[in-house]
Design a protein around this motif. Structure first.
Motif, short mmCIF file in Angstrom:
data_model
loop_
_atom_site.label_atom_id
_atom_site.label_comp_id
_atom_site.label_asym_id
_atom_site.label_seq_id
_atom_site.Cartn_x
_atom_site.Cartn_y
_atom_site.Cartn_z
N UNK A 1 0.84 -1.19 0.00
CA UNK A 1 0.00 0.00 0.00
C UNK A 1 0.88 1.25 0.00
N UNK A 2 0.57 2.17 -0.90
CA UNK A 2 1.35 3.39 -0.98
C UNK A 2 1.07 4.28 0.22
N UNK A 3 2.03 5.13 0.51
CA UNK A 3 1.89 6.03 1.65
C UNK A 3 0.82 7.07 1.39
N UNK A 4 0.35 7.66 2.45
CA UNK A 4 -0.68 8.69 2.38
C UNK A 4 -0.02 10.06 2.23
N UNK A 5 -0.56 10.89 1.34
CA UNK A 5 -0.08 12.26 1.15
C UNK A 5 -1.22 13.22 1.42
N UNK A 6 -0.93 14.26 2.19
CA UNK A 6 -1.92 15.27 2.55
C UNK A 6 -1.52 16.61 1.96
N UNK A 7 -2.42 17.23 1.23
CA UNK A 7 -2.18 18.54 0.63
C UNK A 7 -2.94 19.60 1.41
N UNK A 8 -2.24 20.65 1.79
CA UNK A 8 -2.83 21.70 2.62
C UNK A 8 -2.80 23.04 1.89
N UNK A 9 -3.83 23.32 1.06
CA UNK A 9 -3.87 24.59 0.32
C UNK A 9 -4.56 25.68 1.14
N UNK A 10 -4.45 26.90 0.64
CA UNK A 10 -5.23 27.99 1.23
C UNK A 10 -6.69 27.89 0.78
N UNK A 11 -6.88 27.55 -0.49
CA UNK A 11 -8.22 27.42 -1.05
C UNK A 11 -8.35 26.05 -1.69
N UNK A 12 -9.39 25.33 -1.37
CA UNK A 12 -9.65 24.05 -2.00
C UNK A 12 -10.93 24.19 -2.81
N UNK A 13 -10.80 24.03 -4.12
CA UNK A 13 -11.92 24.27 -5.04
C UNK A 13 -12.29 22.94 -5.67
N UNK A 14 -13.30 22.26 -5.14
CA UNK A 14 -13.61 20.91 -5.60
C UNK A 14 -14.35 20.84 -6.93
N UNK A 15 -14.93 21.97 -7.39
CA UNK A 15 -15.77 22.06 -8.59
C UNK A 15 -17.14 21.41 -8.38
N UNK A 16 -17.17 20.38 -7.62
CA UNK A 16 -18.42 19.69 -7.28
C UNK A 16 -18.54 19.62 -5.76
N UNK A 17 -19.58 20.24 -5.17
CA UNK A 17 -20.67 21.02 -5.75
C UNK A 17 -20.16 22.31 -6.42
N UNK A 18 -20.92 22.81 -7.38
CA UNK A 18 -20.52 23.98 -8.14
C UNK A 18 -20.42 25.21 -7.24
N UNK A 24 -9.47 26.39 4.87
CA UNK A 24 -8.98 25.57 5.98
C UNK A 24 -9.38 24.10 5.80
N UNK A 25 -9.31 23.64 4.56
CA UNK A 25 -9.57 22.23 4.26
C UNK A 25 -8.35 21.62 3.57
N UNK A 26 -8.20 20.33 3.72
CA UNK A 26 -7.08 19.62 3.13
C UNK A 26 -7.57 18.42 2.35
N UNK A 35 -8.59 10.12 -0.97
CA UNK A 35 -9.05 9.37 0.19
C UNK A 35 -10.05 10.18 1.01
N UNK A 36 -9.80 11.50 1.10
CA UNK A 36 -10.69 12.33 1.91
C UNK A 36 -10.46 13.80 1.60
N UNK A 37 -11.50 14.61 1.78
CA UNK A 37 -11.42 16.07 1.81
C UNK A 37 -12.05 16.48 3.12
N UNK A 38 -11.22 17.01 4.02
CA UNK A 38 -11.66 17.25 5.40
C UNK A 38 -11.10 18.58 5.90
#
Length: 437
Positions: A1-18, A24-26, A35-38
């Motif tokens: 199993x590959x390791x887990x990577x966490x990205x910590x941006x200032x803005x997280x723009x998922x596009x969905x929902x529009x 403050x999301x990663x 794996x998750x957006x939390x």
């Protein structure tokens, strides 16, 4: 199993929902998937032993999807500029291709194009060219998600002699790469004016038999429409409809000249549009009625076309252009707002390719095709709305990181799967060969 990577941006723009922007999301990715957006605090607590990447002035978005490109033509960039489409094709591009296009040319040119696209945040390309296996090999080497459009014409080129041979080579290539993740194939009849009725019927048959989508230039110029009216007594789109080609399997590239009846037909049949604003302008093809199409419920993605007619493979630049043109063409400043433009380059492109359950938005379970855009520069400050800044102010040089299937293809502007000096050397070698031949 590959390791887990966490990205910590200032803005997280998922596009969905529009029209969603998360602060403050990663994003957490593992084994090539999201794996998750939390909330960031939860991620840091829950995944303390993971790899953490700090992107404190960045916006995180889905990777861009280039819905119409001729990647290998990057080696012909600037060869013949400021010409009408048919003059450009008949007297410059097609003769150059006949002399030089080969497996080697296509592999080198596609890798060169993919380096440019990755540096601009493109993670998926819907290509259309010859030497299909070379395109697929380039995609696997670069790590870019690649849809290989297998060009089909009636007349001979250095690749095939007739429509039957083009079709045979398309099926052969798709079979050879059937088990390769990240590579798909489409049948790509060049255009209504270069493909006969019987060939279109065979394309429909093979599309259904092998579950392959179709990708075709349609209504790119006024002459195309007028010539079809003279030859067939109907517009190209109507002819394709009578042949049975119009369905949600079809991506119609350009669709510049669409009247109200065309738009109604496109909407009714579920055809997807690949809008190419820069190429349409450079070749003086006209202004596509994108706002009218979207209002009619037609799915519209965006493409660059080839570097020989754009001359940049820059989806960020083309998104800004598309948004501005849509407003001017429709006399409506609310047309193609920033969030809709971003969706055009992400989720809309995924829908057109039938991949919306895999890519196009940052939601749990989808493939980790992600880009980070640094908004800290003078050119993109202050930030009232990060999506607005991305569409109207940011440049492709502000894309700092690119991941496809969780693999980092660019880190802090440095390509990781391709070697830039080698690509530049190849491009110069081809330039000398083309000039001296």
């Amino acid at each position: 199993m590959k390791s887990i990577t966490c990205l910590h941006p200032k803005y997280l723009i998922p596009v969905e929902p529009k029209a969603t922007v998360l602060l403050a999301h990663s994003l957490v990715m593992q084994n090539g998937k999201i794996l998750a957006v939390l909330p960031e605090a939860d991620v840091r607590l829950r995944y303390q032993d993971a790899t953490h990447i700090e992107l404190k002035e960045h916006a995180l978005t889905p990777g861009f999807i280039n819905l119409h490109a001729h990647s290998a033509m990057s080696l012909l960039r600037g060869l013949a500029d400021d010409l009408a489409l048919m003059d450009w094709l008949n007297h410059h591009i097609w003769p150059a291709e006949k002399k030089h296009v080969s497996d080697e040319f296509v592999l080198d040119g596609t890798l060169f194009a993919m380096a440019e696209m990755i540096r601009g945040g493109t993670t998926t390309v819907n290509d259309m060219y010859f030497h299909h296996q070379a395109v697929a090999k380039a995609g696997l080497q670069a790590g870019m998600r690649t849809i290989v459009g297998c060009s089909i014409l009636e007349f001979p080129t250095g690749f095939a002699q007739n429509a039957g041979e083009y079709l045979d080579k398309a099926i052969e290539a798709s079979t050879a790469f059937a088990n390769q993740d990240g590579v798909g194939f489409r049948l790509a009849p060049h255009a209504p004016y270069t493909v006969a009725d019987d060939t279109f019927k065979k394309i429909i048959e093979l599309s259904e038999k092998y579950d392959m989508g179709i990708h075709c230039h349609v209504h790119e110029t006024v002459d195309e429409v007028n010539d079809s009216l003279k030859q067939y007594g109907m517009r190209p789109l109507q002819r394709l409809h009578q042949l049975g080609l119009l369905s949600n399997r079809l991506i119609a590239a350009h669709m510049v000249h669409a009247d109200d009846d065309d738009i109604a037909l496109l909407s009714r049949t579920g055809v997807h549009i690949a809008h190419n604003p820069a190429s349409n302008l450079k070749l003086a093809s006209g202004f596509a009625r994108i706002h009218a199409m979207q209002t009619a419920g037609i799915n519209v993605g965006i493409g660059t076309d080839g570097a020989a007619s754009n001359n940049k493979l820059d989806l960020l630049g083309d998104l800004r252009l598309a948004a501005l043109l849509a407003k001017a063409q429709s006399n409506d400043p609310t047309a193609l707002d920033a969030h809709s433009a971003l969706e055009m380059a992400t989720l809309s492109g995924a829908r057109a390719l039938g991949l919306e359950d895999q890519i196009g938005s940052l939601i749990t379970g989808k493939q980790a095709d992600i880009i980070a855009i640094d908004l800290s520069a003078i050119e993109t400050q202050p930030v009232f709305d990060p999506v607005s800044q991305i569409i109207y102010a940011a440049g492709r040089e502000q894309v700092s990181h690119v991941w496809v299937n969780g693999q980092c293809l660019m880190e802090n502007r440095q390509l990781t799967t391709l070697v830039e000096p080698n690509l530049l050397a190849k491009a110069k070698w081809w330039q000398a060969r083309i000039v001296n031949d």
